[in-house]
Design an enzyme around this catalytic site. Structure first.
Site, PDB file in Angstrom:
ATOM      1  N   ASP A 161       0.845  -1.203   0.000  1.00 30.04           N
ATOM      2  CA  ASP A 161       0.000   0.000   0.000  1.00 30.04           C
ATOM      3  C   ASP A 161       0.878   1.251   0.000  1.00 30.04           C
ATOM      4  OD1 ASP A 161      -2.218  -1.749   0.208  1.00 30.04           O
ATOM      5  OD2 ASP A 161      -1.896  -1.877   2.366  1.00 30.04           O
ATOM      6  N   HIS A 188      -5.476  -3.524   5.395  1.00 29.77           N
ATOM      7  CA  HIS A 188      -4.896  -3.858   4.088  1.00 29.77           C
ATOM      8  C   HIS A 188      -5.974  -4.379   3.136  1.00 29.77           C
ATOM      9  CE1 HIS A 188      -1.991  -5.135   1.113  1.00 29.77           C
ATOM     10  NE2 HIS A 188      -2.356  -6.395   1.235  1.00 29.77           N
TER      11      HIS A 188
END
Ligand code: APR
Length: 324
Positions: A161, A188
């Protein structure tokens, strides 16, 4: 020094193979164990020809290890490990969310972490298998049940990310993405991912709210771009392997005494979600401090409030799975 033992569980997979290759190149790895239910003797023999110090082994649950040495399977892979990286599982297909993987991957992670508790209870575990928001709590419950849970040593890898956010901001600002370091907090998966672009120097002057919103959503759903483009062949593997390598390399550097701060999904008291990704300091024994994430803008606060109920639900789902 190339002194650490690292195991990759799921090492024959789309993530596991390039991740193992990058770890073979690491200056910190003295021994690399590739473990999977298929294919690892070949992966290990292949990687063993790369001229770096890391010694390689490839293990399967039963017979057929490389180099040949009995049938000790996962025990040989894990014994003496400093860090265990876990990308084992099934990947996403178009139309699936990370949460859709839950039933299969939850069981795989539970079983593998039980083996870690038995064979390398002091190792740092880096969980890649999705849904990370649930698989990390599963791992924690397994370790707790075995009496070997240490919150400093269990991390969900959210580095992809951060990689995506850095790449997209680099493009937007016309900067080298390696000079960008976006703090990404939360979880996530989808809207649980929150990049804090307001903290990137120069960002707010260069980018209007509409563009910021587009970059936020692109970071949250960047994985879907890959799933779609792969058209049924799976989810991100090469970029995830890179991110898993960066995360692991940072953990190893901290073990060797360097001061490291990186984002990770860890046990946390920053919010009322029991696990939360935020910048963490790493030292010789894993996470030494879970750092805060600074002031949120009104825009970020909007996402934050939306995220928390989702994140807490996904965490609880993992806890319930582990205890049933
Ligand atoms: N023990 C060890 N390895 C396992 C096990 C197990 N119990 N079960 C499955 N594996 C292995 C598979 O044999 C395969 O080699 O895990 C590997 C997974 O590889 P891929 O199917 O290619 O999947 P990949 O794209 O690497 O993604 C794996 O990571 O990011 C996440 O969402 C992704 O959860 C998925 C995981």
């Amino acid at each position: 020094a190339a002194s650490k033992k690292v195991a990759v569980l799921g090492a024959a997979g789309g993530i596991g193979q390039p991740l193992s290759m990058l770890l073979k190149l690491s200056p910190h790895v003295g021994e690399l164990s590739c473990y999977d239910i298929v294919g690892t003797p070949g992966v290990a023999a292949d990687l063993s020809h790369i001229p770096t110090p890391a010694k390689i082994s490839g293990d399967l649950p039963a017979a057929g290890s490389w180099p040949p040495k009995g049938n000790d399977g996962i025990a040989r892979a894990l014994t003496g490990c400093d860090v265990v990286v876990i990308p084992a599982g099934v990947p996403r297909k178009p139309g699936m969310t990370r949460d859709d993987l839950f039933n299969t991957n939850a069981g795989i992670v539970k079983g593998l972490v039980e083996s870690c508790a038995e064979h390398c209870p002091g190792a740092i575990l880096a969980i890649i298998s999705n849904p990370v928001n649930s698989t990390v709590p599963i791992a924690a419950e397994v370790l707790k049940a075995r009496g070997v849970y240490d919150p400093k040593k269990l991390c969900g890898v959210t580095t992809l990310d951060v990689c995506r956010a850095n790449t997209f901001v680099g493009e937007a600002l016309g900067k080298d993405p390696r000079e960008v370091d976006v703090t990404v907090i939360g979880g996530h998966a989808g809207i649980t991912i929150l990049p804090l672009f307001s903290q990137v120097p120069g960002f707010m002057d260069a980018v209007d709210e509409k563009k910021m919103d587009a970059l936020t959503v692109r970071t949250q759903f960047g994985g879907d771009e890959v799933v779609k483009a792969k058209a049924g062949a799976g989810s991100a593997t090469l970029s995830m392997a890179y991110a898993g390598y960066v995360f692991t390399e940072n953990v190893l550097r901290a073990m060797d005494g360097e001061e490291i701060t990186q984002c990770a999904f860890v046990e946390s008291t920053l919010t009322d979600a029991p696990y939360f990704a935020s910048p963490c300091k790493f030292g010789p024994d894993g996470v030494t401090e879970v750092l805060g994430y600074g002031e949120l803008t009104a825009y970020e606060k909007g996402w934050f409030d939306k995220m928390l109920p989702d994140l807490k639900k996904q965490i609880q789902k993992g806890i319930d799975f582990a205890n049933n």
